[in-house]
Design an enzyme around this catalytic site. Structure first.
Site, PDB file in Angstrom:
ATOM      1  N   GLU A 143     -20.857 -18.633  -1.475  1.00 43.18           N
ATOM      2  CA  GLU A 143     -20.346 -19.956  -1.227  1.00 43.18           C
ATOM      3  C   GLU A 143     -20.659 -20.265   0.267  1.00 43.18           C
ATOM      4  O   GLU A 143     -20.126 -19.683   1.133  1.00 43.18           O
ATOM      5  CB  GLU A 143     -18.879 -19.853  -1.466  1.00 43.18           C
ATOM      6  N   CYS A 196     -15.622 -26.558   4.599  1.00 44.59           N
ATOM      7  CA  CYS A 196     -17.094 -26.678   4.142  1.00 44.59           C
ATOM      8  C   CYS A 196     -17.211 -27.700   3.230  1.00 44.59           C
ATOM      9  O   CYS A 196     -18.019 -28.440   3.410  1.00 44.59           O
ATOM     10  CB  CYS A 196     -17.097 -25.351   3.203  1.00 44.59           C
TER      11      CYS A 196
HETATM   12  P1  NAD Z   1     -20.824 -16.757   8.923  1.00 44.11           P
HETATM   13  O1  NAD Z   1     -21.895 -16.691   7.912  1.00 44.11           O
HETATM   14  O2  NAD Z   1     -21.031 -16.444  10.462  1.00 44.11           O
HETATM   15  O3  NAD Z   1     -19.663 -15.336   8.557  1.00 44.11           O
HETATM   16  C1  NAD Z   1     -19.158 -15.381   7.475  1.00 44.11           C
HETATM   17  C2  NAD Z   1     -19.070 -13.768   7.179  1.00 44.11           C
HETATM   18  O4  NAD Z   1     -20.145 -12.971   7.056  1.00 44.11           O
HETATM   19  C3  NAD Z   1     -18.307 -13.133   8.288  1.00 44.11           C
HETATM   20  O5  NAD Z   1     -17.245 -12.187   7.760  1.00 44.11           O
HETATM   21  C4  NAD Z   1     -19.421 -12.233   9.125  1.00 44.11           C
HETATM   22  O6  NAD Z   1     -18.620 -11.160   9.719  1.00 44.11           O
HETATM   23  C5  NAD Z   1     -20.313 -12.004   7.849  1.00 44.11           C
HETATM   24  N1  NAD Z   1     -21.389 -11.698   8.431  1.00 44.11           N
HETATM   25  C6  NAD Z   1     -22.290 -11.993   9.360  1.00 44.11           C
HETATM   26  N2  NAD Z   1     -23.643 -11.581   9.283  1.00 44.11           N
HETATM   27  C7  NAD Z   1     -23.717 -10.691   7.925  1.00 44.11           C
HETATM   28  C8  NAD Z   1     -24.688 -10.068   7.738  1.00 44.11           C
HETATM   29  N3  NAD Z   1     -25.948  -9.762   8.075  1.00 44.11           N
HETATM   30  N4  NAD Z   1     -24.328  -9.239   6.572  1.00 44.11           N
HETATM   31  C9  NAD Z   1     -23.176  -9.243   5.651  1.00 44.11           C
HETATM   32  N5  NAD Z   1     -22.273 -10.120   6.298  1.00 44.11           N
HETATM   33  C10 NAD Z   1     -22.375 -10.790   7.414  1.00 44.11           C
HETATM   34  O7  NAD Z   1     -19.931 -18.041   8.611  1.00 44.11           O
HETATM   35  P2  NAD Z   1     -18.392 -18.140   9.051  1.00 44.11           P
HETATM   36  O8  NAD Z   1     -18.779 -18.849  10.511  1.00 44.11           O
HETATM   37  O9  NAD Z   1     -17.078 -17.215   9.244  1.00 44.11           O
HETATM   38  O10 NAD Z   1     -17.837 -19.587   8.269  1.00 44.11           O
HETATM   39  C11 NAD Z   1     -18.290 -20.751   8.143  1.00 44.11           C
HETATM   40  C12 NAD Z   1     -19.195 -21.317   7.246  1.00 44.11           C
HETATM   41  O11 NAD Z   1     -18.711 -21.000   5.771  1.00 44.11           O
HETATM   42  C13 NAD Z   1     -19.574 -22.580   7.290  1.00 44.11           C
HETATM   43  O12 NAD Z   1     -20.761 -22.948   6.859  1.00 44.11           O
HETATM   44  C14 NAD Z   1     -18.715 -23.224   5.975  1.00 44.11           C
HETATM   45  O13 NAD Z   1     -19.216 -24.497   5.556  1.00 44.11           O
HETATM   46  C15 NAD Z   1     -18.876 -21.978   5.167  1.00 44.11           C
HETATM   47  N6  NAD Z   1     -17.707 -21.999   4.100  1.00 44.11           N
HETATM   48  C16 NAD Z   1     -18.084 -22.407   2.877  1.00 44.11           C
HETATM   49  C17 NAD Z   1     -16.843 -22.208   1.819  1.00 44.11           C
HETATM   50  C18 NAD Z   1     -17.357 -22.549   0.448  1.00 44.11           C
HETATM   51  O14 NAD Z   1     -16.678 -22.237  -0.383  1.00 44.11           O
HETATM   52  N7  NAD Z   1     -18.290 -23.133  -0.096  1.00 44.11           N
HETATM   53  C19 NAD Z   1     -15.551 -22.219   2.407  1.00 44.11           C
HETATM   54  C20 NAD Z   1     -15.560 -21.904   3.599  1.00 44.11           C
HETATM   55  C21 NAD Z   1     -16.624 -21.817   4.414  1.00 44.11           C
END
Ligand code: NAD
Length: 499
Positions: free
Chosen positions: A242, A276
């Site tokens: 997501e 998002c």
């Molecule tokens: P992010 O991708 O920076 O981090 C998300 C999670 O992934 C964190 O827990 C982080 O620690 C982890 N992570 C980072 N690198 C990783 C790796 N290499 N392997 C595994 N895990 C890893 O995103 P964010 O800044 O926390 O969230 C914002 C983003 O999320 C925005 O793009 C937003 O649109 C999206 N979002 C989507 C939805 C949806 O349902 N489609 C909902 C909420 C947020």
């Protein structure tokens, strides 16, 4: 929150994004601890997966009641760690509770064994599809809706009979642990490991992806989603991704202008624009453009960020996002856009005042990339065809919105997105039965509703021979020549009559 990540670090510090004040420290789970958590979840899956749907429902609803009981404490924590106003925190909790309840009460209906027709040739068989839990689900969450969003995976995975190992975002670790602790407190009779957390940065998430899980359910940015899918390929671990969005709103000539402006103003700036499926781009019909822009401006002139009880929304949760929002505003202005409300000066430390940009070049960062801030671009279009074409011209396809008195549904059907809200904003996210998710850079798969439940199961097909038909054993060396002659006569009747 510390934004640096190093393997040598053993704790992460959680801070209030408005003040920088330290809230809590959490021990970072290393690879070994991640594997141990997955092992515990595997053992617990034998008990949890063997419970009846009614039993699991009881445990999930007790968890919901515990969250209600502790809602003041939880909303205070969400306000402190994420920055959003307490009322918004409560609204987020309410939506999460709706999903827990829906998943708990509908799991049996969605997943119960289905009897299917065996077909004429196999009419001596009973044919069944059983939806089985996968086992252990790894959930990796974002920080923007730290309760609601990961819960779209956690509650549905649990209701389907899986156990969950959850890594909350490094920006919402305390909140993630609070929610998981509430599950254990509500269910002291369950074994350890049904729903547990592991804390840390991306490296801890990456260790979870490499571990012996049966599926990874990730919510976060497209960039991280791509890394996770590549890492998961190593063991062919299935992924549910997501990711982000660049959601468009189409405001048709026959729209209720005030309602559309209200929805755009709220959808673009609530939660500081860190949503998002928030509003990022608007395409408005030329005939109502001026009136619509004036109305959006009027509403947003009275909307301000802050940390007090009067604030419309809070600070930017993640400090690094502030520079991205500033860059998008500057790039939009450099590329022919005009700021009718605010501008680069609206970016004030952790707070960003609403910014409304009009006539921005469609190739600028503010239109193409996810801004994730309280800004919106508004472009004038000559007709619905142009609006649909521009709305669909994006690498993202998550949510969308249409305002039209007469053609709302018709326009919605032409938009390439996982969901559309007609004459309201984000309506689809509050209806538990509706699946949520997108394609392309917005991800793979769906959370919520029946499709979101099925994501955490695998079909098991069972064919039961109820009686043998003499001479008709098709899948046996005892098949006779008479049977084959009969088949040659029957096949044209079954499949050869459509000329
Ligand atoms: P992010 O991708 O920076 O981090 C998300 C999670 O992934 C964190 O827990 C982080 O620690 C982890 N992570 C980072 N690198 C990783 C790796 N290499 N392997 C595994 N895990 C890893 O995103 P964010 O800044 O926390 O969230 C914002 C983003 O999320 C925005 O793009 C937003 O649109 C999206 N979002 C989507 C939805 C949806 O349902 N489609 C909902 C909420 C947020």
């Amino acid at each position: 929150m510390s934004t640096t990540e190093s393997l040598a670090e053993t704790t992460l510090t959680s801070v209030d994004p408005a003040t920088g004040e330290v809230i809590a420290s959490h021990r970072i789970a290393d690879e070994q601890e991640v594997h141990a958590a997955v092992d515990r979840a595997r053992t617990a899956a034998a008990t949890w997966g063997a419970l009846t749907y009614d039993d699991r429902k009881r445990h999930l609803l007790r968890w919901a009641s515990r969250l209600v009981e502790k809602s003041d404490e939880l909303c205070d924590l969400i306000h402190a760690e994420n920055g959003k106003p307490k009322d918004d925190a409560f609204l987020e909790l309410l939506l999460a509770l709706e999903h827990i309840s829906w998943a708990a009460k509908n799991a049996e209906k969605v997943l119960k064994t289905k009897k299917v027709s065996p077909g004429a040739l196999m009419s001596n068989f009973g044919a069944y599809i059983e939806q089985r839990p996968l086992g252990v689900i790894g959930v990796i969450g974002p920080w923007n809706y730290p309760v609601y969003t990961p819960n779209g995976s956690i509650a549905y995975a649990l209701a389907a009979g899986n156990t969950v190992v959850y890594k909350p975002s490094e920006y919402s670790t305390s909140i993630g642990n609070f929610v998981a602790r509430a599950f254990s407190e509500a269910n002291p009779d369950l074994p350890d490991g049904v729903f547990t957390t592991i804390n840390g940065y991306g490296a801890t998430g990456a260790a979870l992806v490499r571990s012996d899980i049966d599926k990874i359910a990730f919510t976060g940015s497209a960039a991280t989603g791509k890394k996770i899918m590549a890492a998961a390929a190593d063991k062919l671990t299935p992924v549910l991704l997501e990711c982000g969005g660049k959601d468009a709103v189409i405001v048709a000539a026959d729209a209720d202008i005030k309602a559309a402006a209200d929805a755009v103003a709220y959808g673009a700036t609530m939660n500081s624009g860190q949503t998002c499926a928030g509003v990022e781009r608007v395409y408005v019909d030329a005939s109502i453009r001026d009136q619509f822009v004036d109305e959006v401006k009027k509403i947003l002139s009275n909307v301000h960020p802050g940390s007090d009880s009067k604030a419309s929304y809070g600070p930017m949760t993640m400090p690094s996002q502030i520079d991205i929002v500033r860059r998008h505003i500057e790039d939009a202005l450099k590329n022919g856009g005009t700021a009718v409300l605010g501008g680069p000066e609206s970016v004030k430390g952790p707070y960003i005042e609403p910014v409304v940009l009009v006539d921005v070049d469609e190739n600028s960062a503010a239109v193409r990339e996810e801004t994730f801030g309280p800004t919106v671009t508004i472009r004038t279009v000559q007709n619905i065809d142009e609006a649909v074409r521009l709305a669909n011209d994006s690498t993202y396809s998550l949510g969308s919105t249409v305002f039209s008195r007469k053609q709302g549904l018709e326009i919605a059907r032409r938009i390439k997105a996982g969901a559309t809200s007609v004459n309201s904003v984000l309506g689809f996210a509050a209806i538990s039965a509706l699946p949520f998710g997108g394609g392309r850079d917005s991800g793979i798969g769906r959370i919520h509703g029946a499709p979101g439940m099925l994501e955490f199961t695998a079909p098991h097909s069972i064919a039961v021979q109820r009686f043998a038909i003499p001479g008709m054993a098709l899948l046996s060396y005892s098949r006779t020549e008479r049977t084959m002659k009969l088949l040659r006569r029957v096949v044209p009747l079954l499949h050869g009559r459509n000329k």
